[in-house]
Enzyme design. Structure first.
Site, PDB file in Angstrom:
ATOM      1  N   GLY A   1       0.762  -1.238   0.000  1.00  0.00           N
ATOM      2  CA  GLY A   1       0.000   0.000   0.000  1.00  0.00           C
ATOM      3  C   GLY A   1       0.795   1.290   0.000  1.00  0.00           C
ATOM      4  O   GLY A   1       0.214   2.365   0.150  1.00  0.00           O
TER       5      GLY A   1
ATOM      6  N   TRP B   1       2.293   2.964  -2.466  1.00  0.00           N
ATOM      7  CA  TRP B   1       1.888   3.882  -3.542  1.00  0.00           C
ATOM      8  C   TRP B   1       0.484   4.428  -3.302  1.00  0.00           C
ATOM      9  O   TRP B   1       0.214   5.595  -3.591  1.00  0.00           O
ATOM     10  CB  TRP B   1       1.978   3.167  -4.895  1.00  0.00           C
ATOM     11  CG  TRP B   1       3.334   3.258  -5.513  1.00  0.00           C
ATOM     12  CD1 TRP B   1       4.525   3.350  -4.854  1.00  0.00           C
ATOM     13  CD2 TRP B   1       3.649   3.271  -6.911  1.00  0.00           C
ATOM     14  NE1 TRP B   1       5.562   3.409  -5.747  1.00  0.00           N
ATOM     15  CE2 TRP B   1       5.049   3.362  -7.013  1.00  0.00           C
ATOM     16  CE3 TRP B   1       2.880   3.189  -8.059  1.00  0.00           C
ATOM     17  CZ2 TRP B   1       5.704   3.404  -8.254  1.00  0.00           C
ATOM     18  CZ3 TRP B   1       3.533   3.216  -9.300  1.00  0.00           C
ATOM     19  CH2 TRP B   1       4.920   3.324  -9.389  1.00  0.00           C
TER      20      TRP B   1
ATOM     21  N   ASP C   1      -5.749  -5.626  -5.458  1.00  0.00           N
ATOM     22  CA  ASP C   1      -4.769  -6.690  -5.253  1.00  0.00           C
ATOM     23  C   ASP C   1      -5.519  -7.948  -4.863  1.00  0.00           C
ATOM     24  O   ASP C   1      -6.536  -7.859  -4.176  1.00  0.00           O
ATOM     25  CB  ASP C   1      -3.758  -6.325  -4.167  1.00  0.00           C
ATOM     26  CG  ASP C   1      -2.433  -7.054  -4.343  1.00  0.00           C
ATOM     27  OD1 ASP C   1      -2.450  -8.310  -4.384  1.00  0.00           O
ATOM     28  OD2 ASP C   1      -1.388  -6.398  -4.457  1.00  0.00           O
TER      29      ASP C   1
ATOM     30  N   ASP D   1      -8.156  -9.861  -8.500  1.00  0.00           N
ATOM     31  CA  ASP D   1      -7.125 -10.000  -9.525  1.00  0.00           C
ATOM     32  C   ASP D   1      -7.548  -9.117 -10.702  1.00  0.00           C
ATOM     33  O   ASP D   1      -8.602  -9.339 -11.301  1.00  0.00           O
ATOM     34  CB  ASP D   1      -7.025 -11.462  -9.953  1.00  0.00           C
ATOM     35  CG  ASP D   1      -5.939 -11.707 -10.989  1.00  0.00           C
ATOM     36  OD1 ASP D   1      -5.461 -10.730 -11.605  1.00  0.00           O
ATOM     37  OD2 ASP D   1      -5.583 -12.881 -11.202  1.00  0.00           O
TER      38      ASP D   1
ATOM     39  N   ASP E   1       3.114  -0.808  -9.687  1.00  0.00           N
ATOM     40  CA  ASP E   1       4.485  -1.045  -9.211  1.00  0.00           C
ATOM     41  C   ASP E   1       4.710  -2.540  -9.028  1.00  0.00           C
ATOM     42  O   ASP E   1       5.522  -2.965  -8.218  1.00  0.00           O
ATOM     43  CB  ASP E   1       4.715  -0.294  -7.892  1.00  0.00           C
ATOM     44  CG  ASP E   1       6.191  -0.243  -7.505  1.00  0.00           C
ATOM     45  OD1 ASP E   1       7.042  -0.141  -8.418  1.00  0.00           O
ATOM     46  OD2 ASP E   1       6.497  -0.307  -6.297  1.00  0.00           O
TER      47      ASP E   1
ATOM     48  N   LYS F   1       6.056  -0.015 -13.564  1.00  0.00           N
ATOM     49  CA  LYS F   1       7.421  -0.533 -13.457  1.00  0.00           C
ATOM     50  C   LYS F   1       7.713  -1.444 -14.645  1.00  0.00           C
ATOM     51  O   LYS F   1       6.859  -2.232 -15.069  1.00  0.00           O
ATOM     52  CB  LYS F   1       7.590  -1.311 -12.161  1.00  0.00           C
ATOM     53  CG  LYS F   1       9.001  -1.908 -11.976  1.00  0.00           C
ATOM     54  CD  LYS F   1       9.055  -2.821 -10.758  1.00  0.00           C
ATOM     55  CE  LYS F   1       9.016  -2.028  -9.482  1.00  0.00           C
ATOM     56  NZ  LYS F   1       9.146  -2.898  -8.281  1.00  0.00           N
TER      57      LYS F   1
END
Length: 240
Positions: free
Chosen positions: A79, A81, A102, A118, A143, A183
Site C-alpha cells: 500500500g 503507492w 490486489d 485480480d 508497481d 514498473k
C-alpha cells in the site's frame, strides 16, 4: 518531499557477521535493508514501503496526482503507492479517490478503497467502475513485479508481461487525458509495450527515480495524454 528524503544520509554502514542461521544471500539482503536510507525514511514517515518515495519523486517532477484525481493502483499491496496517491489527491477529504486492487488482503489505508481482486479477471473492470459510480480513473499505477528467479531474462519477461496486462486494463477503463505509470525492467523486449503506449498516449518517457537501487534493472514508464475516445473513433473509421 524534503531534501533529506530525496537524498537520505548514506554515511553509516552496518555489516553483519556470518551466522549459521543465514545463507550468504539472506545476509546480503538483510545488510542491504539495514543500510538502505529509504527503508529508514519509510519507517520514520509512516509509509508501508520504500517504493513510496519513487512515486513521490515522479509525481513531483511531472506534476501528477493532483487534488480531485481518480486513481487506480494495481497490485497495490502493501500500500505504499496508495498512501502517496491518497495524500496527493486529497482522497480522505473527498476531493479525489483511490482504489487499490490486489488479490492479496492488506490493512486499510485512510482515503483508499481496497478491492481484493485480480485485475486480470474479466469481472475486474466492471467491479471497479461500479465502485467509482461509473466515473473513469484518470490515473492507473502499477508497481508490480513478479517473484524473481535469479535469471535476468526470465525476470524481465515476467515483469514486462505484468506491465502489458496493466496497460491493457488501463486502456479499457481510463478516461481520456489520463496517465499510466508502470514498473518495467531493462532487457530488450520493451518495444512491443512502447509501440502500444505511443499509439494510445501523447507522450511516453522512461524514468529512473533516485529511490530505485542503482544495481536494479528497474525503470518506470510514464505515458501521459491518453487519447481514449479519439483512438476508438479512429479504429471505427478504419473498420469502415
Amino acid at each position: 518531499m524534503t531534501k533529506r528524503e530525496q537524498n537520505p544520509d548514506r554515511s553509516f554502514k552496518i555489516k553483519l557477521k556470518k551466522t549459521r542461521g543465514r545463507t550468504a544471500s539472506q545476509r546480503q539482503w538483510l545488510e542491504r535493508q539495514l543500510n538502505d536510507p529509504y527503508v529508514a525514511a519509510a519507517k520514520r514517515d509512516g509509509y508501508r514501503s520504500r517504493a513510496a518515495y519513487k512515486l513521490e519523486e515522479i509525481a513531483e517532477k511531472y506534476g501528477l496526482l493532483k487534488p480531485g484525481d481518480i486513481v487506480v493502483d494495481l497490485g497495490a499491496a502493501p500500500g505504499g503507492w496508495s498512501q502517496v496517491a491518497a495524500n496527493r489527491v486529497k482522497a480522505a477529504d473527498g476531493r479525489g479517490a483511490v482504489v487499490a486492487l490486489d488479490y492479496l488482503d492488506f490493512d486499510a489505508i485512510p482515503g483508499v478503497t481496497i478491492l481484493q481482486q485480480d485485475f486480470t479477471d474479466p469481472v475486474a473492470d466492471g467491479r471497479l467502475l461500479d465502485m467509482l459510480a461509473g466515473r473513469r480513473p484518470n490515473a492507473v499505477l502499477s508497481d508490480m513485479a513478479a517473484p524473481t528467479t535469479g535469471h535476468r531474462q526470465t525476470d524481465h519477461l515476467r515483469i514486462m508481461g505484468l506491465a502489458e496486462e496493466a496497460l491493457a486494463f488501463a486502456v479499457r477503463v481510463m478516461a481520456p487525458g489520463g496517465f499510466f505509470l508502470s514498473k518495467v525492467f531493462q532487457g530488450g523486449s520493451e518495444k512491443s509495450l512502447l509501440d502500444v503506449l505511443k499509439r494510445d498516449f501523447a507522450t511516453v518517457r522512461h524514468i529512473k527515480p533516485k529511490a530505485s537501487r542503482a544495481e536494479s534493472p528497474e525503470l518506470y514508464v510514464l505515458a501521459t495524454g491518453f487519447r481514449g475516445k479519439a483512438r476508438e473513433q479512429d479504429s471505427a473509421e478504419e473498420e469502415e
